[in-house]
Design a protein around this motif. Structure first.
Motif, PDB file in Angstrom:
ATOM      1  N   PRO A  26     -16.975 -45.455 -61.617  1.00 52.39           N
ATOM      2  CA  PRO A  26     -18.106 -45.989 -62.389  1.00 52.39           C
ATOM      3  C   PRO A  26     -17.715 -46.215 -63.848  1.00 52.39           C
ATOM      4  N   GLU A  27     -18.284 -47.227 -64.441  1.00 53.47           N
ATOM      5  CA  GLU A  27     -17.945 -47.609 -65.811  1.00 53.47           C
ATOM      6  C   GLU A  27     -18.123 -46.454 -66.794  1.00 53.47           C
ATOM      7  N   ASP A  28     -19.190 -45.665 -66.630  1.00 58.17           N
ATOM      8  CA  ASP A  28     -19.443 -44.578 -67.582  1.00 58.17           C
ATOM      9  C   ASP A  28     -18.525 -43.373 -67.386  1.00 58.17           C
ATOM     10  N   LEU A  29     -17.683 -43.388 -66.355  1.00 56.64           N
ATOM     11  CA  LEU A  29     -16.729 -42.298 -66.135  1.00 56.64           C
ATOM     12  C   LEU A  29     -15.290 -42.722 -66.401  1.00 56.64           C
ATOM     13  N   GLN A  30     -15.086 -43.927 -66.886  1.00 55.41           N
ATOM     14  CA  GLN A  30     -13.732 -44.450 -67.061  1.00 55.41           C
ATOM     15  C   GLN A  30     -13.040 -43.886 -68.296  1.00 55.41           C
ATOM     16  N   SER A  31     -11.711 -43.899 -68.204  1.00 54.76           N
ATOM     17  CA  SER A  31     -10.836 -43.494 -69.289  1.00 54.76           C
ATOM     18  C   SER A  31      -9.708 -44.513 -69.376  1.00 54.76           C
ATOM     19  N   CYS A  32      -8.594 -44.137 -69.984  1.00 57.73           N
ATOM     20  CA  CYS A  32      -7.522 -45.106 -70.208  1.00 57.73           C
ATOM     21  C   CYS A  32      -6.570 -45.252 -69.024  1.00 57.73           C
ATOM     22  N   HIS A  33      -6.446 -44.235 -68.170  1.00 67.76           N
ATOM     23  CA  HIS A  33      -5.532 -44.349 -67.034  1.00 67.76           C
ATOM     24  C   HIS A  33      -6.176 -43.792 -65.765  1.00 67.76           C
ATOM     25  N   THR A  34      -5.621 -44.244 -64.635  1.00 66.22           N
ATOM     26  CA  THR A  34      -6.119 -43.852 -63.323  1.00 66.22           C
ATOM     27  C   THR A  34      -4.954 -43.346 -62.500  1.00 66.22           C
ATOM     28  N   LEU A  35      -5.084 -42.146 -61.959  1.00 65.17           N
ATOM     29  CA  LEU A  35      -4.064 -41.531 -61.130  1.00 65.17           C
ATOM     30  C   LEU A  35      -4.539 -41.563 -59.681  1.00 65.17           C
ATOM     31  N   VAL A  36      -3.702 -42.094 -58.805  1.00 66.54           N
ATOM     32  CA  VAL A  36      -4.052 -42.134 -57.384  1.00 66.54           C
ATOM     33  C   VAL A  36      -3.121 -41.190 -56.635  1.00 66.54           C
ATOM     34  N   LEU A  37      -3.726 -40.165 -56.042  1.00 63.12           N
ATOM     35  CA  LEU A  37      -2.986 -39.228 -55.205  1.00 63.12           C
ATOM     36  C   LEU A  37      -3.134 -39.678 -53.761  1.00 63.12           C
ATOM     37  N   THR A  38      -2.557 -38.969 -52.854  1.00 59.87           N
ATOM     38  CA  THR A  38      -2.638 -39.344 -51.446  1.00 59.87           C
ATOM     39  C   THR A  38      -4.080 -39.528 -50.979  1.00 59.87           C
ATOM     40  N   ASP A  39      -4.944 -38.565 -51.286  1.00 53.39           N
ATOM     41  CA  ASP A  39      -6.320 -38.594 -50.790  1.00 53.39           C
ATOM     42  C   ASP A  39      -7.390 -38.780 -51.862  1.00 53.39           C
ATOM     43  N   TYR A  40      -7.017 -38.725 -53.133  1.00 50.31           N
ATOM     44  CA  TYR A  40      -8.000 -38.735 -54.200  1.00 50.31           C
ATOM     45  C   TYR A  40      -7.572 -39.627 -55.356  1.00 50.31           C
ATOM     46  N   VAL A  41      -8.559 -39.999 -56.167  1.00 50.67           N
ATOM     47  CA  VAL A  41      -8.318 -40.692 -57.430  1.00 50.67           C
ATOM     48  C   VAL A  41      -8.714 -39.722 -58.546  1.00 50.67           C
ATOM     49  N   VAL A  42      -7.910 -39.701 -59.612  1.00 52.73           N
ATOM     50  CA  VAL A  42      -8.177 -38.845 -60.760  1.00 52.73           C
ATOM     51  C   VAL A  42      -8.209 -39.749 -61.988  1.00 52.73           C
ATOM     52  N   GLU A  43      -9.351 -39.818 -62.620  1.00 53.64           N
ATOM     53  CA  GLU A  43      -9.540 -40.698 -63.781  1.00 53.64           C
ATOM     54  C   GLU A  43      -9.488 -39.886 -65.069  1.00 53.64           C
ATOM     55  N   GLY A  44      -8.609 -40.297 -65.980  1.00 54.00           N
ATOM     56  CA  GLY A  44      -8.575 -39.703 -67.305  1.00 54.00           C
ATOM     57  C   GLY A  44      -7.664 -38.503 -67.441  1.00 54.00           C
ATOM     58  N   HIS A  45      -7.861 -37.784 -68.536  1.00 60.66           N
ATOM     59  CA  HIS A  45      -6.993 -36.679 -68.959  1.00 60.66           C
ATOM     60  C   HIS A  45      -7.402 -35.356 -68.313  1.00 60.66           C
ATOM     61  N   VAL A  46      -7.489 -35.335 -67.007  1.00 65.56           N
ATOM     62  CA  VAL A  46      -7.913 -34.162 -66.251  1.00 65.56           C
ATOM     63  C   VAL A  46      -6.783 -33.125 -66.244  1.00 65.56           C
ATOM     64  N   PRO A  47      -7.072 -31.876 -66.619  1.00 73.33           N
ATOM     65  CA  PRO A  47      -6.051 -30.831 -66.553  1.00 73.33           C
ATOM     66  C   PRO A  47      -5.565 -30.620 -65.116  1.00 73.33           C
ATOM     67  N   VAL A  48      -4.285 -30.304 -64.973  1.00 75.26           N
ATOM     68  CA  VAL A  48      -3.694 -30.159 -63.644  1.00 75.26           C
ATOM     69  C   VAL A  48      -4.311 -28.989 -62.872  1.00 75.26           C
ATOM     70  N   GLU A  49      -4.836 -27.994 -63.574  1.00 74.97           N
ATOM     71  CA  GLU A  49      -5.506 -26.888 -62.882  1.00 74.97           C
ATOM     72  C   GLU A  49      -6.720 -27.396 -62.098  1.00 74.97           C
ATOM     73  N   VAL A  50      -7.385 -28.428 -62.610  1.00 76.67           N
ATOM     74  CA  VAL A  50      -8.530 -29.001 -61.905  1.00 76.67           C
ATOM     75  C   VAL A  50      -8.046 -29.864 -60.734  1.00 76.67           C
ATOM     76  N   ILE A  51      -6.931 -30.556 -60.917  1.00 76.81           N
ATOM     77  CA  ILE A  51      -6.342 -31.320 -59.801  1.00 76.81           C
ATOM     78  C   ILE A  51      -5.948 -30.362 -58.684  1.00 76.81           C
ATOM     79  N   ASP A  52      -5.372 -29.222 -59.040  1.00 76.81           N
ATOM     80  CA  ASP A  52      -5.004 -28.204 -58.056  1.00 76.81           C
ATOM     81  C   ASP A  52      -6.237 -27.697 -57.315  1.00 76.81           C
ATOM     82  N   GLN A  53      -7.309 -27.453 -58.054  1.00 80.40           N
ATOM     83  CA  GLN A  53      -8.572 -27.018 -57.450  1.00 80.40           C
ATOM     84  C   GLN A  53      -9.074 -28.067 -56.463  1.00 80.40           C
ATOM     85  N   LEU A  54      -9.023 -29.340 -56.869  1.00 83.83           N
ATOM     86  CA  LEU A  54      -9.454 -30.444 -56.007  1.00 83.83           C
ATOM     87  C   LEU A  54      -8.657 -30.461 -54.703  1.00 83.83           C
TER      88      LEU A  54
END
Length: 164
Positions: free
Chosen positions: A89-117
């Protein structure tokens, strides 16, 4: 007289550097405070960077230090098309988009949260940290308060995933 001009110029330059450092990517990276003890494992990851954005590169460096697996970077001709393709969604966008095997991660998300996901494996399309908050991985400055990470997927665009 030249001494006074040099002093004035030095003060002006110092002020300019200070302002630029506070406003984002030019400032020192705060990635060390977000490092984790044990790198997480991802099968593959592809980061889509905005053109001429140095904090995207800093975030990718942060990821390389904290994940094991293949990480590639690309600068697409149309970053908005990428975000639209992955349903960000437009209101959740940041400067970069990370695509993992099963998920998309938008923005400067800490890796601890990616690990949790990845550990929780929730039925969502991904997560997002909107904008470019100071003090986040890949960004300069100091973190000011807590950060809300949102779930992405269908009607979950405004649902809080976690707070750090």
């Amino acid at each position: 007289m030249p001494q006074q001009w040099n002093r004035r110029r030095l003060l002006r330059l110092s002020g300019t550097i200070g302002i630029l450092g506070l406003t984002g990517c030019i400032g020192g990276s705060s990635t060390n405070s977000w490092d984790i003890d044990e790198p997480i494992t991802v099968a593959s990851a592809k980061q889509y960077n905005s053109p001429e954005c140095s904090c995207c590169e800093q975030y990718a460096s942060y990821l390389r230090e904290n994940i094991t697996g293949d990480l590639s970077e690309t600068v697409p001709d149309d970053i908005q098309a990428v975000k639209q393709e992955y349903g960000i969604p437009e209101d959740l966008q940041s400067c970069h988009t990370l695509v993992l095997t099963d998920y998309v991660v938008e923005g400067h998300v800490p890796v601890e949260v990616i690990d949790q996901l990845l550990d929780e494996n929730p039925p969502i399309d991904g997560i997002a940290l909107p904008d470019m908050p100071p003090g986040t991985p890949g960004m300069g400055g100091e973190k000011d308060g807590s950060l809300t990470i949102y779930a992405i997927g269908e009607d979950r665009a405004e649902t809080e995933y976690t707070e750090v």
